[in-house]
Motif scaffolding. Structure first.
Motif, short mmCIF file in Angstrom:
data_model
loop_
_atom_site.label_atom_id
_atom_site.label_comp_id
_atom_site.label_asym_id
_atom_site.label_seq_id
_atom_site.Cartn_x
_atom_site.Cartn_y
_atom_site.Cartn_z
N CYS A 18 0.84 -1.21 0.00
CA CYS A 18 0.00 0.00 0.00
C CYS A 18 0.87 1.25 0.00
O CYS A 18 0.62 2.20 -0.75
N ARG A 19 1.89 1.26 0.85
CA ARG A 19 2.78 2.43 0.92
C ARG A 19 3.47 2.67 -0.41
O ARG A 19 3.58 3.80 -0.88
N ARG A 20 3.94 1.58 -1.02
CA ARG A 20 4.66 1.71 -2.29
C ARG A 20 3.74 2.25 -3.40
O ARG A 20 4.11 3.16 -4.13
N LEU A 21 2.54 1.69 -3.50
CA LEU A 21 1.63 2.12 -4.56
C LEU A 21 1.17 3.56 -4.34
O LEU A 21 1.02 4.33 -5.29
N ILE A 79 -11.42 0.00 -10.82
CA ILE A 79 -10.16 -0.22 -10.09
C ILE A 79 -9.23 -0.93 -11.07
O ILE A 79 -9.54 -2.03 -11.53
N GLN A 80 -8.13 -0.29 -11.41
CA GLN A 80 -7.28 -0.83 -12.49
C GLN A 80 -6.09 -1.63 -11.99
O GLN A 80 -5.43 -2.29 -12.78
N ILE A 81 -5.81 -1.53 -10.70
CA ILE A 81 -4.71 -2.32 -10.13
C ILE A 81 -5.26 -3.11 -8.95
O ILE A 81 -5.82 -2.52 -8.02
N ALA A 210 9.17 -4.44 2.28
CA ALA A 210 9.38 -3.39 1.26
C ALA A 210 10.03 -3.96 0.00
O ALA A 210 9.82 -3.43 -1.10
N GLU A 211 10.82 -5.03 0.15
CA GLU A 211 11.45 -5.64 -1.02
C GLU A 211 10.40 -6.32 -1.90
O GLU A 211 10.49 -6.29 -3.13
N VAL A 212 9.41 -6.94 -1.25
CA VAL A 212 8.30 -7.53 -2.01
C VAL A 212 7.50 -6.41 -2.67
O VAL A 212 7.11 -6.49 -3.85
N ALA A 213 7.28 -5.34 -1.91
CA ALA A 213 6.48 -4.22 -2.43
C ALA A 213 7.14 -3.57 -3.64
O ALA A 213 6.45 -3.13 -4.57
N ASP A 214 8.47 -3.52 -3.65
CA ASP A 214 9.16 -2.92 -4.80
C ASP A 214 8.90 -3.74 -6.07
O ASP A 214 8.71 -3.18 -7.15
N LEU A 215 8.89 -5.05 -5.93
CA LEU A 215 8.60 -5.90 -7.09
C LEU A 215 7.15 -5.71 -7.55
O LEU A 215 6.88 -5.57 -8.75
N VAL A 216 6.24 -5.67 -6.60
CA VAL A 216 4.83 -5.45 -6.94
C VAL A 216 4.66 -4.08 -7.61
O VAL A 216 3.94 -3.95 -8.61
N GLY A 217 5.34 -3.09 -7.07
CA GLY A 217 5.26 -1.75 -7.65
C GLY A 217 5.73 -1.74 -9.09
O GLY A 217 5.11 -1.11 -9.96
N LEU A 219 5.72 -4.36 -11.18
CA LEU A 219 4.74 -5.09 -12.00
C LEU A 219 3.49 -4.25 -12.26
O LEU A 219 2.81 -4.43 -13.27
N ALA A 220 3.19 -3.33 -11.34
CA ALA A 220 2.02 -2.46 -11.52
C ALA A 220 2.31 -1.31 -12.48
O ALA A 220 1.38 -0.67 -12.96
N SER A 221 3.57 -1.09 -12.76
CA SER A 221 3.94 0.12 -13.51
C SER A 221 3.77 -0.05 -15.02
O SER A 221 3.58 -1.17 -15.52
N GLU A 222 3.89 1.05 -15.72
CA GLU A 222 3.82 1.06 -17.17
C GLU A 222 4.96 0.23 -17.78
O GLU A 222 4.78 -0.44 -18.80
N GLN A 223 6.12 0.29 -17.13
CA GLN A 223 7.32 -0.42 -17.66
C GLN A 223 7.13 -1.92 -17.72
O GLN A 223 7.85 -2.60 -18.46
N ALA A 224 6.19 -2.46 -16.95
CA ALA A 224 6.01 -3.92 -16.90
C ALA A 224 4.90 -4.40 -17.85
O ALA A 224 4.40 -5.51 -17.71
N ALA A 225 4.56 -3.57 -18.83
CA ALA A 225 3.41 -3.87 -19.70
C ALA A 225 3.53 -5.19 -20.48
O ALA A 225 2.53 -5.77 -20.87
#
Ligand code: NDP
Length: 239
Positions: A18-21, A79-81, A210-217, A219-225
């Protein structure tokens, strides 16, 4: 502003996601079941830091309650993510496992995935953009003694996500799974002591939420399309 729902946002890994997103600029629905106060406190903290968030509470195993809460959120906007992170474990060696232990773990992880993901899918399809990220476990890849129920539930999420990724790929929606190893939260504290971590993890430490959150972040980003249908494990070299 894109809207993200993180189930189990009141827990260790979910809170970090949640914090990361929120830091990445999304409006975050911080979901909880029993610990709604924790979700509310996290929302206050995110807002104090300039982020945007709302608490939301329901039991993911209760299809009717889940659907009612999600309909209310979807009435405002899609809700898109979606991060399917809510999960429990209830370990026992198989011959002594009670049916209730088997069913409850599968109910939260697997039926919870259906109850939460399904209502969000069609509105997400209409926007032609989406991210569905589900938190599984390294136990679903390697197996783990005492966790037949947990590994079965998490493994089914891998298969469901691969299939769903194929259904949604042409609509700009990616579907992936993050399979953590031992992460430093309340859930792992009662299962793995320091000696077990040193034995099982080549990096000799538990992962940080936070390391898991960085990966999730990511995958949620445009770069991971172009990443979809994948199970990505984050485990300090365990496998
Ligand atoms: P926590 O126990 O800290 O958090 C679990 C979360 O799931 C809580 O927010 C809880 O909500 C929610 N939850 C539980 N049951 C329900 C339910 N019936 N309906 C809705 N929400 C529910 O665990 P972690 O943060 O450690 O784990 C998060 C995810 O990561 C889980 O899916 C777990 O299986 C997975 N994982 C964790 C690992 C670890 O080492 N920690 C390793 C591998 C995977 P509430 O508290 O509000 O009731």
């Amino acid at each position: 502003m894109k809207r993200a729902l993180v189930t189990g946002g009141s827990g260790g890994i979910g809170a970090a996601i949640c914090r990361r997103l929120a830091a990445d600029g999304y409006h975050v629905f911080v979901h909880a079941h029993r610990n709604l106060d924790q979700a509310r406190a996290l929302v206050d903290d995110i807002r104090a830091g300039g982020g945007s968030a709302t608490p939301v509470g329901f039991d993911v195993t209760d299809a009717a309650a889940t659907s009612a809460e999600l309909e209310a959120l979807l009435a405002e906007a899609p809700i898109q993510i979606l991060v399917n992170n809510a999960g429990i474990h209830d370990d026992a060696v198989f011959p002594g496992m009670r049916a209730q232990q088997w069913q409850r773990v599968i109910d939260v992880s697997l039926n919870g995935f259906f109850n939460v993901t399904q209502p969000l899918t069609m509105p997400m399809i209409r926007t032609r953009w989406g991210r569905i990220i589900t938190i599984s476990s390294v136990a679903a890849i390697t197996g783990n003694r005492g966790q037949t129920n947990y590994a079965a539930a998490k493994g089914a999420l891998h298969s469901a996500s691969r299939s769903l990724s194929q259904e949604l790929a042409s609509r700009g929606i990616t579907v992936n799974v993050v399979a953590p190893g031992i992460i430093d939260t309340a859930m792992s504290e009662d299962t793995f002591d320091a000696a077990a971590i040193a034995r099982l993890v080549p990096m000799k430490r538990a992962g940080r939420p936070a390391e898991v959150a960085d990966l999730v972040g990511f995958l949620a980003s445009e770069q991971a399309a172009y990443i979809s249908g994948q199970v990505i494990s984050i485990n300090g070299g365990m496998i």
